[in-house]
Design a protein around this motif. Sequence first.
Motif, PDB file in Angstrom:
ATOM      1  N   SER A 212     -49.219  28.124  -3.432  1.00 51.65           N
ATOM      2  CA  SER A 212     -48.982  29.017  -4.571  1.00 51.65           C
ATOM      3  C   SER A 212     -47.499  29.331  -4.754  1.00 51.65           C
ATOM      4  CB  SER A 212     -49.776  30.313  -4.419  1.00 51.65           C
ATOM      5  OG  SER A 212     -49.430  30.997  -3.227  1.00 51.65           O
ATOM      6  N   ARG A 224     -51.193  31.459  -9.805  1.00 47.56           N
ATOM      7  CA  ARG A 224     -52.486  31.577  -9.130  1.00 47.56           C
ATOM      8  C   ARG A 224     -53.090  30.181  -8.959  1.00 47.56           C
ATOM      9  NH1 ARG A 224     -56.586  35.469  -8.480  1.00 47.56           N
ATOM     10  NH2 ARG A 224     -55.251  37.019  -9.495  1.00 47.56           N
ATOM     11  N   LEU A 225     -53.671  29.931  -7.785  1.00 45.17           N
ATOM     12  CA  LEU A 225     -54.331  28.656  -7.522  1.00 45.17           C
ATOM     13  C   LEU A 225     -55.781  28.706  -7.988  1.00 45.17           C
ATOM     14  CD1 LEU A 225     -53.079  28.015  -3.863  1.00 45.17           C
ATOM     15  CD2 LEU A 225     -52.069  27.159  -5.993  1.00 45.17           C
ATOM     16  N   ASP A 226     -56.299  27.555  -8.400  1.00 49.70           N
ATOM     17  CA  ASP A 226     -57.716  27.479  -8.746  1.00 49.70           C
ATOM     18  C   ASP A 226     -58.585  27.531  -7.495  1.00 49.70           C
ATOM     19  OD1 ASP A 226     -57.145  27.251 -11.478  1.00 49.70           O
ATOM     20  OD2 ASP A 226     -56.990  25.061 -11.362  1.00 49.70           O
ATOM     21  N   SER A 227     -58.051  27.001  -6.380  1.00 51.34           N
ATOM     22  CA  SER A 227     -58.798  27.001  -5.120  1.00 51.34           C
ATOM     23  C   SER A 227     -57.826  26.858  -3.974  1.00 51.34           C
ATOM     24  CB  SER A 227     -59.821  25.856  -5.090  1.00 51.34           C
ATOM     25  OG  SER A 227     -59.166  24.604  -5.157  1.00 51.34           O
TER      26      SER A 227
END
Length: 324
Positions: A212, A224-227
């Motif tokens: 991130s 923000r990361l998706d996962s």
Amino acid sequence: MTGPELSEITAAVDALEGVALRTPVLPLTSARWDGVLPDCASVTVKLELFQQAGSFKARGAYLGISQLTPQQRAPGVVAASGGNHALAVSWAARAAGVNALICMPRATDPSRIAGCQALGAVVDLFDDMAAAFAAMADAAAAGRTLMHPYEAEHMTLGAATCGFEYAAQSPHVDTYVVPIGGGGLISGMACAIKQLAPDAQVIGVEPFGADSMSQSFQAGRPMRLDSVDTIADSLGAPFAMPYSFGVAKAHVDRIVRISDAEMLRAMDHYQNILRITAEPACAASLAAILGPLAADLAGRHVGIIACGSNIGLARHQTLMQGLR
């Protein structure tokens, strides 16, 4: 947002005197490192895993809790964490005489749950981290003070005391390699180091599956990361946040990324050479200098940090099976 001034950092160092530990710095000079380390002028490691509660986070957690007003102290503090922050808040709360509630996922390493309980914290378990964070928010709404793992000035200040200490212990170091989770450690360490040694390089390290801060540096704003997908749960922050991102962006020269396999190999070196049972985050700095940074460090005096290690033997053995 450039972080604490040197006068604030030295005041925090004084406040932690006799409470936090001045962790040792070890030069990696034994023959057993021959053929392992890159062609540097020297490599030292700061063994912050020997800190109170097993990680650097004890510094900032204590600073934050010790600053609470009497009205804040009465209902106590709350944190949601499955890792080092949970243990740090538990320890700091006991040291300051404050009640702590720790919200943890059921899948947390059992040694960490037991560690929090042994330090006197009340531990509530939830199905996953999202549910633990929701419970933390509810407890904060009910009156407890929320202890964020990295997006707090006292956490950056605590990490700055670690950077100040390292620079004083090893003034010859000109390149510091620091792991990044949410950014609390690198923001504080880089802020202190750059004020003491403006020409020193500070290089961050993130796992590919939890990058991130790398993405935030590229975008110029917190991302923000998706996962999140990494074995380094202590580095698995799903997003960067404004304060820690801003301080890191002001002082960090660059960030490199490492794979889980590179962390496993570094964990193996720590185990076989120093007899240290390192969690993945603890081995991230070493993994970076053996991997993506190896070709860049010729002639440099390199400082890495073993930032903390709270891992049970069963979890360590399970992870290391991935190296075989």
